[in-house]
Design a protein around this motif. Structure first.
Motif, short mmCIF file in Angstrom:
data_model
loop_
_atom_site.label_atom_id
_atom_site.label_comp_id
_atom_site.label_asym_id
_atom_site.label_seq_id
_atom_site.Cartn_x
_atom_site.Cartn_y
_atom_site.Cartn_z
N TYR A 121 -48.15 -0.85 22.04
CA TYR A 121 -48.53 -0.75 20.63
C TYR A 121 -47.31 -0.65 19.71
CZ TYR A 121 -53.49 0.11 21.66
OH TYR A 121 -54.80 0.00 22.06
N GLY A 150 -46.21 -7.53 15.01
CA GLY A 150 -47.20 -6.69 14.35
C GLY A 150 -47.38 -5.32 14.96
N VAL A 151 -46.33 -4.81 15.63
CA VAL A 151 -46.41 -3.49 16.24
C VAL A 151 -45.44 -2.53 15.53
CG1 VAL A 151 -47.21 -4.37 18.45
CG2 VAL A 151 -44.75 -4.10 18.04
N HIS A 191 -43.17 -5.73 6.37
CA HIS A 191 -44.40 -5.71 7.16
C HIS A 191 -44.22 -5.01 8.50
CE1 HIS A 191 -46.20 -8.29 4.17
NE2 HIS A 191 -45.20 -9.15 4.30
N LYS A 193 -44.17 -1.67 10.39
CA LYS A 193 -44.55 -0.27 10.28
C LYS A 193 -43.51 0.58 10.99
CE LYS A 193 -49.57 -0.89 10.02
NZ LYS A 193 -50.88 -0.60 10.68
N ASN A 216 -44.60 1.06 4.04
CA ASN A 216 -44.63 0.78 5.48
C ASN A 216 -43.94 1.85 6.31
OD1 ASN A 216 -42.32 -0.33 4.08
ND2 ASN A 216 -41.71 -1.41 5.93
N THR A 283 -55.15 5.11 11.83
CA THR A 283 -54.97 4.00 10.89
C THR A 283 -53.68 3.23 11.19
OG1 THR A 283 -56.19 5.18 9.16
CG2 THR A 283 -54.69 3.42 8.46
N VAL A 284 -52.59 3.94 11.38
CA VAL A 284 -51.31 3.29 11.65
C VAL A 284 -51.37 2.49 12.95
CG1 VAL A 284 -48.86 3.68 12.10
CG2 VAL A 284 -50.02 5.03 10.35
N LEU A 285 -52.04 3.04 13.95
CA LEU A 285 -52.12 2.38 15.27
C LEU A 285 -53.18 1.28 15.31
CD1 LEU A 285 -51.84 5.62 17.40
CD2 LEU A 285 -50.21 3.72 17.46
N GLY A 286 -53.98 1.19 14.26
CA GLY A 286 -55.01 0.16 14.24
C GLY A 286 -56.23 0.52 15.06
N LEU A 287 -56.47 1.82 15.24
CA LEU A 287 -57.65 2.29 15.97
C LEU A 287 -58.74 2.64 14.97
CD1 LEU A 287 -55.79 4.72 18.40
CD2 LEU A 287 -56.38 2.33 18.82
N THR A 288 -59.94 2.82 15.47
CA THR A 288 -61.05 3.22 14.63
C THR A 288 -61.26 4.72 14.79
OG1 THR A 288 -62.13 1.09 14.88
CG2 THR A 288 -63.49 2.90 14.09
#
Length: 290
Positions: A121, A150-151, A191, A193, A216, A283-288
């Motif tokens: 990740y 994108g990581v 872009h 993070k 970012n 949110t930062v990790l792209g999890l729900t």
């Protein structure tokens, strides 16, 4: 991973040993770090033990090692192996990789492989330990690659317990971990993070400024008991940075139990606590998260 069922998400956990009897650092550096942190618990749990520790607490953890092979002359643990093993504990572990920036193009190529073939990740960097200045243009291709993938790039900032108390700090240079060196990286890679690890003492005000200025950039709160957090960091975490700060422990040198116990006594707004403990990281990790 059932994020909704988690009580917290720890974004800063070190894997210090593997199943082959290898350690992330040599004995002198491990001992100096343990002494600095007054670590009484097992200093070198392997990945399976880390997974069990967090599963027992209904928590998840971002896990990684640091590849400082060139600067330390000590072989790193395998990020590939960490990622493969973490997949077997996907209910509680989120793997990050680490590449040695001093290995140039090889580091860039390996970063892509770790994302595309091993599913990491993000990446952990420790400029002091790895011996490099993040704003040096020589490392821009690595930041370009991670941005394009994108990581996340997670950087150690501020003081470190590694080498602490040894003659010359074992030659490790704190200035490489000044968060201001990340301001150029964040500006040139909008872009990408970036998570700045730790309260970044003695440069906490710089870290606060960068996280406020750059959308970012985030701060994790690892490596310090919350009772020692600088007052200005607590104030900003309660207000303008409430969506930019993340829970991190620095396990195994600082346990999540100790961190959370001290955090409970910290003067934080109740509506901010769940943001820091889980929601911001999700949110930062792209999890729900819920």
């Amino acid at each position: 991973m059932d994020v909704a069922a988690l009580t917290a998400l720890d974004v800063h956990v070190h894997i210090e040993s593997d199943d082959h009897g290898h350690f992330s650092l040599d004995e002198e550096l491990l001992d100096a770090s343990a002494k600095y942190f007054r670590a009484g618990q097992d200093r070198t749990p392997n990945l399976t033990q880390v997974a069990e520790h967090y599963r027992a607490r209904t928590m998840a953890a971002v896990v990684f090692t640091v590849d400082a092979t060139t600067n330390l002359g000590h072989p790193a643990l395998s990020s590939e192996e960490i990622a493969v093993q973490a997949a077997a504990h996907a209910d509680v572990l989120i793997p990050f990789g680490s590449v040695d920036p001093l290995q140039g193009a090889d580091a860039v190529r390996r970063a892509r492989v770790l994302v595309e073939e091993y599913g990491v990740y993000g990446f952990k960097f420790h400029p002091t330990l790895q011996g490099f200045a993040p704003d040096d243009p020589a490392f821009a291709p690595l930041w370009d690659e991670i941005e394009s993938l994108g990581v996340i790039a997670l950087f150690h900032t501020g003081q470190t317990g590694i080498g602490a108390g040894l003659p010359g700090g074992r030659g490790l240079k704190l200035r490489y971990s000044d968060p201001m060196l990340l301001d150029d990286v964040a500006a040139d890679h909008p872009h990408l993070k970036i998570i700045m690890a730790h309260p970044a003492v003695p440069w906490v005000d710089a870290a606060i400024s960068i996280a406020t200025h750059k959308s970012n950039v985030y701060i994790d709160l690892s490596g310090w008991s919350p009772k020692y957090f600088p007052a200005q960091l607590v104030r900003q975490a309660n207000t303008v940075l409430r969506h930019k700060v993340l829970f991190g422990s620095d396990f195994p040198v600082l346990t999540p139990d100790r961190w959370l116990g001290d955090f409970e006594r910290l003067d934080m707004k109740e509506e901010v606590r769940p943001l820091i403990l889980k929601q911001n990281a999700a949110t930062v990790l792209g999890l729900t998260a819920s």
